[in-house]
Design an enzyme around this catalytic site. Structure first.
Site, PDB file in Angstrom:
ATOM      1  N   ASP A   1      -4.288   4.842  -5.753  1.00 48.80           N
ATOM      2  CA  ASP A   1      -2.937   5.311  -6.070  1.00 48.80           C
ATOM      3  C   ASP A   1      -1.920   4.190  -5.822  1.00 48.80           C
ATOM      4  OD1 ASP A   1      -2.981   5.339  -3.328  1.00 48.80           O
ATOM      5  OD2 ASP A   1      -2.298   7.403  -3.091  1.00 48.80           O
ATOM      6  N   SER A   2      -2.412   3.025  -5.353  1.00 53.56           N
ATOM      7  CA  SER A   2      -1.561   1.828  -5.294  1.00 53.56           C
ATOM      8  C   SER A   2      -1.048   1.497  -6.698  1.00 53.56           C
ATOM      9  CB  SER A   2      -2.336   0.643  -4.714  1.00 53.56           C
ATOM     10  OG  SER A   2      -3.606   0.519  -5.331  1.00 53.56           O
TER      11      SER A   2
ATOM     12  N   ASP B   1      -8.791   7.746  -6.569  1.00 56.38           N
ATOM     13  CA  ASP B   1      -7.993   8.115  -5.390  1.00 56.38           C
ATOM     14  C   ASP B   1      -7.318   9.456  -5.644  1.00 56.38           C
ATOM     15  OD1 ASP B   1      -7.474   7.086  -2.922  1.00 56.38           O
ATOM     16  OD2 ASP B   1      -6.035   5.578  -3.617  1.00 56.38           O
TER      17      ASP B   1
ATOM     18  N   LYS C   1     -11.729   9.516  -3.434  1.00 57.66           N
ATOM     19  CA  LYS C   1     -11.340   9.072  -2.089  1.00 57.66           C
ATOM     20  C   LYS C   1     -10.106   9.852  -1.641  1.00 57.66           C
ATOM     21  CE  LYS C   1      -9.141   4.993  -1.275  1.00 57.66           C
ATOM     22  NZ  LYS C   1      -7.894   5.450  -0.636  1.00 57.66           N
TER      23      LYS C   1
ATOM     24  N   GLU D   1      -7.229  10.231   1.706  1.00 55.86           N
ATOM     25  CA  GLU D   1      -6.713   9.654   2.951  1.00 55.86           C
ATOM     26  C   GLU D   1      -6.658  10.724   4.027  1.00 55.86           C
ATOM     27  OE1 GLU D   1      -2.916   7.718   2.382  1.00 55.86           O
ATOM     28  OE2 GLU D   1      -3.711   6.500   0.738  1.00 55.86           O
TER      29      GLU D   1
ATOM     30  N   GLU E   1      -8.352   0.968   6.864  1.00 54.79           N
ATOM     31  CA  GLU E   1      -7.220   0.129   6.438  1.00 54.79           C
ATOM     32  C   GLU E   1      -6.397  -0.349   7.628  1.00 54.79           C
ATOM     33  OE1 GLU E   1      -4.997   1.458   3.053  1.00 54.79           O
ATOM     34  OE2 GLU E   1      -3.530  -0.175   3.254  1.00 54.79           O
TER      35      GLU E   1
HETATM   36  O1  KIV Z   1      -4.698   2.894  -3.315  1.00 54.05           O
HETATM   37  C1  KIV Z   1      -5.331   1.905  -2.919  1.00 54.05           C
HETATM   38  O2  KIV Z   1      -5.276   0.820  -3.499  1.00 54.05           O
HETATM   39  C2  KIV Z   1      -6.142   2.053  -1.715  1.00 54.05           C
HETATM   40  C3  KIV Z   1      -6.695   0.791  -1.111  1.00 54.05           C
HETATM   41  C4  KIV Z   1      -5.620   0.085  -0.404  1.00 54.05           C
HETATM   42  C5  KIV Z   1      -7.861   1.055  -0.246  1.00 54.05           C
HETATM   43  O3  KIV Z   1      -6.305   3.112  -1.232  1.00 54.05           O
END
Ligand code: KIV
Length: 282
Positions: A47-48, A86, A115, A117, A184
């Protein structure tokens, strides 16, 4: 892992202690194809994307429709790497059944795993997604979605208490069925202890060299995103500079009438050209 066959969950688990796992983020078709050809093990549709592609201040603004679009593009560009989607902020926190519904959407978009968090506080959602047959990667330490709302992006595991909590979270994630855990910005000593204490591979970002694998944001390591420059990023290219130079040259050449040149130009056949010219004279 240099075979041509698709990287599976079992391949990733088997790499713990035998071969380091390489992970990069990816958000689009063209760069995914390049990363895949270069032999990356996992492409994480992070989600970056919200920050490095869409220009949001944090990842909190990213929603499911955007993630589904990015995941689809990466899936179309990838043959071998495992694709992990994500789960964006708000897509799993309310309850476990919403979490399963949204995880299913990312799998339908082309992901092989998802994934989330969080540690012990989201174990219910992780179990439910795993029970629905979807492979899950956990993510503890700095959790950018909620950190951005509280203390900002800070190193984790600096005290004995926070180190113990991280180890506890990692064990909970493993018990809930996560097949890997992202760590992280965790102090390297703590990341090393977690790696030794869980049977699933850890993937570090800013968490030292003892993790079972490493992940970086593609735009950071290519020198494309310059708003934030974390200490843990190594730049393998300076693409901002290259793109700037290329665009400047293009602009100058267009303005000077130097582009397009003969090599970039199409012509009519001689016969048709003659007819065309005659017609114009009438
Ligand atoms: O969203 C992302 O890019 C991430 C990485 C920083 C692991 O979760």
């Amino acid at each position: 892992m240099q075979t041509k066959k698709k990287v599976s969950v079992n391949d990733i688990i088997a790499m713990k202690g035998t071969e380091k796992i390489s992970v990069l983020t990816a958000y689009d078709y063209s760069t995914s194809m390049i990363c895949d050809r270069a032999g990356i093990d996992i492409l994480l549709v992070g989600d970056s994307a919200g920050m490095v592609v869409l220009g949001y201040q944090s990842t909190v603004q990213v929603g499911m429709p955007e993630m589904i679009m990015f995941c689809g593009a990466v899936a179309r560009g990838t043959k071998r790497a495992m694709i992990v989607g994500d789960m964006p902020f708000g897509s799993y926190q309310p309850n476990a059944s919403l979490a399963v519904e949204n995880a299913v959407q990312l799998i339908k978009a082309g992901c092989d795993a998802v994934k989330l968090e969080g540690g012990s506080e989201i174990i219910g959602s992780i179990k439910a997604i795993v029970d629905a047959g979807i492979p899950v990667i956990g993510h503890i330490g700095l959790k950018p979605q909620t950190s951005s709302l509280w203390e900002g992006y800070k190193q984790q595991g600096r005290t004995k208490e926070s180190a113990k909590k991280l180890i506890h979270d990692a064990r909970d994630l493993e018990r809930a069925g996560a097949f890997s855990i992202v760590l992280e910005m965790v102090a390297s000593e703590v990341a090393s202890a977690i790696t030794k204490n869980v049977s699933v591979p850890t993937i570090g970002i800013g968490s030292g060299g003892d993790c079972d694998g490493q992940v970086l944001v593609l735009h950071d390591m290519l020198g494309l995103y310059e708003d934030i420059k974390p200490k843990f990023v190594k730049r393998y290219a300076e693409l901002s500079k290259s793109i700037f130079e290329a665009v400047s040259s293009y602009t100058s050449e267009v303005k000077a009438g130097k582009f397009p040149g003969e090599l970039n130009t199409f012509h009519m056949g001689a016969e048709e050209l003659e007819k065309f010219r005659k017609d114009r004279k009438k």
